[in-house]
Structures are given as C-alpha cells and as structure tokens.
Write a protein that holds these residues in place. Structure first.
Motif, PDB file in Angstrom:
ATOM      1  N   LEU A  32       0.829  -1.208   0.000  1.00  0.00           N
ATOM      2  CA  LEU A  32       0.000   0.000   0.000  1.00  0.00           C
ATOM      3  C   LEU A  32       0.862   1.257   0.000  1.00  0.00           C
ATOM      4  O   LEU A  32       0.529   2.257  -0.655  1.00  0.00           O
ATOM      5  N   LEU A  33       1.992   1.217   0.722  1.00  0.00           N
ATOM      6  CA  LEU A  33       2.859   2.394   0.808  1.00  0.00           C
ATOM      7  C   LEU A  33       3.432   2.777  -0.562  1.00  0.00           C
ATOM      8  O   LEU A  33       3.658   3.955  -0.834  1.00  0.00           O
ATOM      9  N   MET A  34       3.657   1.789  -1.414  1.00  0.00           N
ATOM     10  CA  MET A  34       4.164   2.075  -2.751  1.00  0.00           C
ATOM     11  C   MET A  34       3.225   3.022  -3.505  1.00  0.00           C
ATOM     12  O   MET A  34       3.673   3.848  -4.295  1.00  0.00           O
ATOM     13  N   HIS A  35       1.923   2.906  -3.253  1.00  0.00           N
ATOM     14  CA  HIS A  35       0.941   3.733  -3.956  1.00  0.00           C
ATOM     15  C   HIS A  35       0.542   4.968  -3.144  1.00  0.00           C
ATOM     16  O   HIS A  35      -0.003   5.911  -3.712  1.00  0.00           O
ATOM     17  N   ASN A  36       0.805   4.936  -1.832  1.00  0.00           N
ATOM     18  CA  ASN A  36       0.378   6.032  -0.969  1.00  0.00           C
ATOM     19  C   ASN A  36       1.500   7.027  -0.681  1.00  0.00           C
ATOM     20  O   ASN A  36       1.261   8.078  -0.112  1.00  0.00           O
ATOM     21  N   TRP A  37       2.754   6.683  -1.090  1.00  0.00           N
ATOM     22  CA  TRP A  37       3.860   7.600  -0.832  1.00  0.00           C
ATOM     23  C   TRP A  37       3.763   8.811  -1.755  1.00  0.00           C
ATOM     24  O   TRP A  37       3.179   8.748  -2.827  1.00  0.00           O
ATOM     25  N   PHE A  38       4.348   9.920  -1.337  1.00  0.00           N
ATOM     26  CA  PHE A  38       4.273  11.165  -2.080  1.00  0.00           C
ATOM     27  C   PHE A  38       4.920  11.040  -3.462  1.00  0.00           C
ATOM     28  O   PHE A  38       6.027  10.513  -3.573  1.00  0.00           O
ATOM     29  N   PRO A  39       4.278  11.502  -4.532  1.00  0.00           N
ATOM     30  CA  PRO A  39       2.873  11.969  -4.569  1.00  0.00           C
ATOM     31  C   PRO A  39       1.910  10.787  -4.629  1.00  0.00           C
ATOM     32  O   PRO A  39       2.049   9.912  -5.495  1.00  0.00           O
ATOM     33  N   ALA A  40       0.979  10.736  -3.721  1.00  0.00           N
ATOM     34  CA  ALA A  40       0.114   9.568  -3.559  1.00  0.00           C
ATOM     35  C   ALA A  40      -0.830   9.398  -4.744  1.00  0.00           C
ATOM     36  O   ALA A  40      -1.395  10.365  -5.255  1.00  0.00           O
TER      37      ALA A  40
END
Length: 380
Positions: free
Chosen positions: A207-215
């Motif tokens: 999930l973090l791969m897609h939620n990291w800036f820019p999300a």
C-alpha cells in the motif's frame, strides 16, 4: 484502498492457519502415520482425538479475526458516512468484547508486578480486577484512534504502522533467539504476534508504494482502524501490552499535545493537517484563527505565549497583544514549527525516522532500564 489492504490481510491470515498448526494437524490426522490403523466402532463414533488439538490456541486466531473484522466494518462506516469522533470513539472497545471474553476464559490474569520502590507498601503483585479490563479497553480505543490522529500527509499512516510493526517483530524475535533457553514460556505468544504482524507488514508495504508522495491512492480511516487494532490485539493476546505502548510514545505525545483542542479548551477545526503553500510547494503549520465568535480566554492566551517561546506552538498576536491565531496542536504541525516549511515527503521521512528512534529507545528501556524497577527481564 485501506479496505482492499484490510481484506487481503484477512485472507492471508485465514490461508496461513494450516501452516501455523501444521504439527498439531499432523498429530490428529493420518499424517501421524496411522493411515492403516484399524479403528474400533467406538472410535469411529467418537471421531478423531480432537482433544489433542490445541483449540485454545486456535481460539486466539478466531477471536482476533473477529475483532479485526468488526474494526474494519467501523472503518468502512466512517469512510462512507464521515462519522463524528464522539460517535465512533468508543466503538473499538465494543468490537473487542469477544477478545476480552477469551482473555478471561483462557488467561484471566489481572495482576500486575509492582515496581521495586512501591513493594514495601503494595507487595510484589497487585490485583486490578475489573480495572485491568478497562485498561485493555482503553488500549483498543487508543491504538486505532492514535494512528488516525497522526495523519494528513502522504504515507504517514502506513509508514508509522510499518515502523511499529517491525519494532514489535524485533521484540518478538528477542524471545525466539537460540541464545534464549527454549522452549521459552512466552514463545507461543510471540509467535502468535509474528504471525499476525508479518502479513500486516506485507500488505502495508504494498500500500505504501501507492500512498507515498505523490500519492496515487488514499488509505482512508479503514486502514488506520484496522492497523491500530492489530497492534492492540497482539499486545493483549500476546500479553505484552505495556511493551506495545512503549512503541506508541510519539502517538501518546500527539494525543496529550492535542488535548486542549480535543476537549475544546481552544477551538478545534474539523481537519488539522498541515497547510500546503502553492507558491513554495512546501507544507506549513495550519492555524486556527480566533474571532469574536470564537474568543480566547486571556489566561489561555498567556499560556499560549509561553508555549510559543518554548517553540511548542506558533502564535500571532494582534495590535493589542492578544493572541489572534495559533498553529494546530498536532505533532506534524509542531514539527513544522521546529523545522520550518518542508516538502511533504521530507516531513514524512523525518517523522518516521523519529518514530523509529523513539521506538528503539522504548525497547532499550523495556529490556535494560526496566531492570532497575523490576529486577528481572522475562526474556530470561
């Protein structure tokens, strides 16, 4: 996407159960080498020797699964209907009631060890009785809500959950090392913790791969509640809830720091996330403005001025010396007060580094400094 993450997590837990109980399943099935054994009629009528299977261990997974599923439902309702804090604050404690019932039946210990300086007055142990269950309910309320309170920038909700989960796994591993006499009495509890946390780390990193800036996606309240409740479940059913709280020190500070706004001593806007400056592309502390409709008591204004000198809050005064605005009381805004305007990913990285450092310090306190108060570390 927090809902997708949570559902994949539940599927992972269900699919892992046969592997967690592989040895026990073998003992009560033909895998134990009894395929050719002839059973008497009474054995066939009674079925397998299920008393050999550790149903009490399986119950921990079942009740944990039910608690987490209930918490996910709360997250779905919150994301769908935007529930108010006062309506949803206590719901996690009700979602955990089955887990408390299991704790009462399977473990039931409500004694706590008294620190050395207090033992002449209170003895070695003190029984908290029903207050211990209130303490566990408070943990179930705090953990999900605390993850949700340190939020508002890309990657911070998932990032802090990954850091806390990895630190708990590190603590679990300390009880499973070959240098520790095995089988350790707490080995099963810490294996249970690892079995619940490793899937959480896996789905959270995806999930973090897609939620990291820019999300590209947002996690929603569903993820915050589900991840926080995982930590509460492993702490309570793994019987190391106080250790888990040591890893939540930044979240505890954020809650205490936010109390004046949470209890409306000063006005509390609906959202307190840092403010984006479109001209610079950086985040700045968001503020609450005091007006005639929302006046600030003079004594509170003086306290805010003192906090401003200590760099714990940023205030602006009007021509009469009265506080006209103040930065919102969250750890993210306070960090921006200390560090100045930052890019969103830089702010998230610094907060996660701080979370990691404080968590490692908490584990050191748990296994080193705590010996001054309790004489022995239960790892040994």
């Amino acid at each position: 996407m927090g809902l997708v993450c949570a559902l994949v997590y539940l599927l992972a837990i269900i699919n892992f159960l046969p592997f967690a109980f592989k040895r026990d399943i073998v003992k009560v099935t033909s895998g134990a080498g009894n395929k050719d054994k002839v059973f008497a009629a009474q054995d066939i009528e009674n079925g397998r020797f299920l008393h050999r299977f550790p149903l009490e261990k399986l119950a921990s997974y079942g009740f944990a699964y039910g608690t987490l599923a209930s918490e996910i439902i709360l997250g779905i309702l919150d994301d769908s209907f935007d529930m108010r804090w006062r309506h949803k604050f206590f719901i996690p404690a009700f979602a955990a009631l089955p887990m408390f019932g299991l704790y009462f039946v399977d473990f039931g210990i409500t004694h706590v060890v008294v620190p050395l300086p207090l033992r002449p007055y209170l003895g070695d142990l003190i029984d908290l009785g029903g207050f211990y269950y209130l303490y566990m309910a408070a943990i179930c309320i705090f953990c999900p809500n605390s993850i949700n309170m340190v939020a508002g920038i890309n990657g911070i909700e998932v990032g802090q959950s990954i850091v806390i989960a990895c630190l708990i796994v590190l603590n679990d591993a300390l009880y499973l090392l070959p240098t520790i006499h095995q089988p350790h009495p707490a080995a099963d509890s810490h294996l249970f913790s690892i079995y619940l946390l490793m899937p959480l780390i896996g789905v959270s990193m995806a999930l973090l791969m897609h939620n990291w800036f820019p999300a590209k996606v947002f996690v929603g309240d569903t993820y915050c509640y589900f991840a926080g409740m995982v930590f509460a479940v492993v702490g309570i059913l793994g019987h190391f809830s106080k250790t888990v709280l040591l890893l939540f020190i930044p979240q505890i500070f954020n809650f205490v720091y936010s109390v004046p706004q949470l209890f409306h001593v000063v006005p509390c806007p609906r959202h307190r996330l840092p403010k984006f400056n479109a001209r610079t592309g950086l985040l700045e502390p968001s503020v609450v403005v005091f007006t005639e409709d929302q006046p600030l008591k003079p004594v509170i204004g003086e306290v805010l001025k003192i906090l401003d000198k200590l760099k714990l809050v940023r205030v602006q005064t009007d021509g009469k010396g009265r506080v006209a605005e103040m930065s919102n009381l969250t750890i993210l805004n306070m960090w921006l007060v200390w560090r100045g305007a930052l890019r969103e990913d830089r702010l998230a990285i610094e907060i996660l580094i701080m979370q990691t450092g404080v968590g490692l310090f908490g584990l050191w306190v748990r296994h080193s400094l705590a010996l001054l108060l309790f004489t022995v570390d239960n790892r040994f």
